[in-house]
Design an enzyme around this catalytic site. Structure first.
Site, short mmCIF file in Angstrom:
data_model
loop_
_atom_site.label_atom_id
_atom_site.label_comp_id
_atom_site.label_asym_id
_atom_site.label_seq_id
_atom_site.Cartn_x
_atom_site.Cartn_y
_atom_site.Cartn_z
N ASP A 200 42.12 45.80 48.03
CA ASP A 200 43.43 45.65 47.41
C ASP A 200 44.06 47.03 47.26
O ASP A 200 43.56 47.88 46.53
CB ASP A 200 43.28 44.98 46.04
N GLU A 226 44.84 43.12 50.79
CA GLU A 226 45.79 42.66 49.77
C GLU A 226 46.83 43.73 49.46
O GLU A 226 46.49 44.89 49.23
CB GLU A 226 45.00 42.30 48.50
N GLU A 252 50.42 38.26 43.38
CA GLU A 252 50.01 38.33 41.98
C GLU A 252 51.15 38.72 41.05
O GLU A 252 51.15 38.38 39.87
CB GLU A 252 48.84 39.30 41.80
N HIS A 302 45.15 34.71 41.40
CA HIS A 302 44.88 35.98 40.73
C HIS A 302 44.28 35.67 39.36
O HIS A 302 44.67 34.72 38.70
CB HIS A 302 46.20 36.74 40.59
#
Length: 374
Positions: A200, A226, A252, A302
């Site tokens: 991420d 991500e 998210e 998330h």
């Protein structure tokens, strides 16, 4: 049956109070917090009382400031709900939706509490009320391996997660491609091919940097990439997605199904990540998942938040046909378990939905009083 009161309670657990001097990997665990350090963990607890004596509880996102979201619920949403019938859930959600442009996080907590009330009214679990579970256990991953000082430290944290039973882990990247790849390689070698490694970037890179990075991530067997670029640029995500050979993930930070609609229309993602305490609660999450299913896109919610949000999200994940995996956040959070009396059901590397009515949990009033900041 009528709603007699709606109360939003902001909670905040300071890292300084709990730990003294918090380490940098806790206050700045990711690229998105480089200029806005995480000083603690927040949540907003929602209580809805009825004249029948039933009480529904829910949770709204506590970031970036729990008091702001609580004020929106208490001052804007509560007057809409007082005196109404909580069984008229769709009508109430439609009315609250008129306020979604201001604070979808507040609607999330209220919606969750209304679903909890519905479960208590009918004496049934959330998976049953949502249409019936299609899986008994919820695949999840440990998150995050934060910004640690060395690849060896990141590998050690990954080993800790494996020892707890996790079969997938997420590593925060975004410190520069060379540094990122050193940490990714160390973690990948440690966990082996049988364990999924997710990364991420929290919007750290440009399009060209993201493409160059992704080619190396494919070589290292990474499971997904991500938010390589800022989530407000779906067209850039789409450009990256067309050029890389691993799933691109985002969502998210999005707060409504309209934003997810735009993300999907841009063909920007393979997987979306709505947060149930931010995206409109259970109703919002289910709507978003339906949108995604029309485009053959998977859902991996998330998981940042306190215990109520986790329990609600797990119930939804049990029902969603296009569910992939859930983020079971492990960053230090005094509110995660302590805010509820029941244990979050994590065993054999997976989460399990509560069989009780509604959320199937109750608030720990001592914890709520300890951390409330209103």
């Amino acid at each position: 049956m009528k709603i007699t009161s709606v109360e939003a309670i902001p909670l905040f657990a300071s890292f300084a109070e709990a730990l003294g001097e918090a380490p940098p990997e806790l206050t700045r665990p990711a690229f998105s917090m480089r200029g806005n350090p995480l000083l603690g963990q927040g949540a907003v607890i929602v209580r809805i009382n009825t004249d029948a004596g039933l009480v529904g509880i829910g949770e709204a996102m506590g970031r970036p400031g729990p008091r702001g979201t609580a004020a929106h619920i208490n001052e804007v949403l509560a007057p809409l709900l007082l005196g109404t019938d909580p069984r008229h859930h769709h009508a109430l959600y439609t009315a609250m939706n008129e306020q979604m442009r201001f604070a979808p996080m507040g609607i999330s907590g209220v919606d969750m509490a209304l679903w909890d009330l519905r479960g208590k009214m009918y004496g049934d679990s959330l998976p049953n009320l949502l249409g019936g579970a299609v899986r008994d256990s919820i695949d999840c991953y440990a998150s995050p391996i934060p910004y640690l000082p060395s690849p060896a430290a990141s590998a050690s944290k990954a080993r800790d997660f494996l020892a707890q039973g996790f079969g997938a882990v997420k590593l925060k990247i975004g410190r520069g491609i060379r540094i990122d790849l050193a940490h990714v390689e160390a973690v990948s070698e440690t966990i082996g091919a049988e364990t999924k490694l997710l990364v991420d970037a929290n919007g750290a890179y440009t399009v060209s940097q993201s493409i160059a990075l992704a080619k190396e991530l494919v070589r290292l067997g990474v499971y997904w990439l991500e938010e390589p670029v800022h989530p407000e640029f779906p067209d850039d995500l789409a450009r990256i997605r067309r050029r890389v050979d691993l799933p691109v993930v985002s969502g998210e930070w999005l707060g409504s199904w309209f934003q997810f609609r735009d993300l999907l229309r841009a063909e920007a993602v393979d997987i979306i990540m709505p947060n149930i305490t931010r995206c409109g609660g259970l109703t919002g999450l289910m709507k978003i998942a339906d949108l995604a299913m029309l485009d053959n896109v998977l859902v991996a919610p998330h998981g940042v938040g306190a215990g109520l949000g986790i329990v609600a999200a797990v119930a939804a994940c049990a029902v969603l046909p296009n569910f992939l995996i859930y983020e079971y956040n492990q960053l230090f959070n005094p509110l995660r378990q302590a805010v509820i009396n029941e244990r979050i059901d994590f065993r054999d590397g997976a989460l399990h939905a509560s069989p009780g009515p509604g959320l199937g949990i109750s608030l720990d009033d001592t914890t709520v009083q300890r951390y409330r900041v209103d």
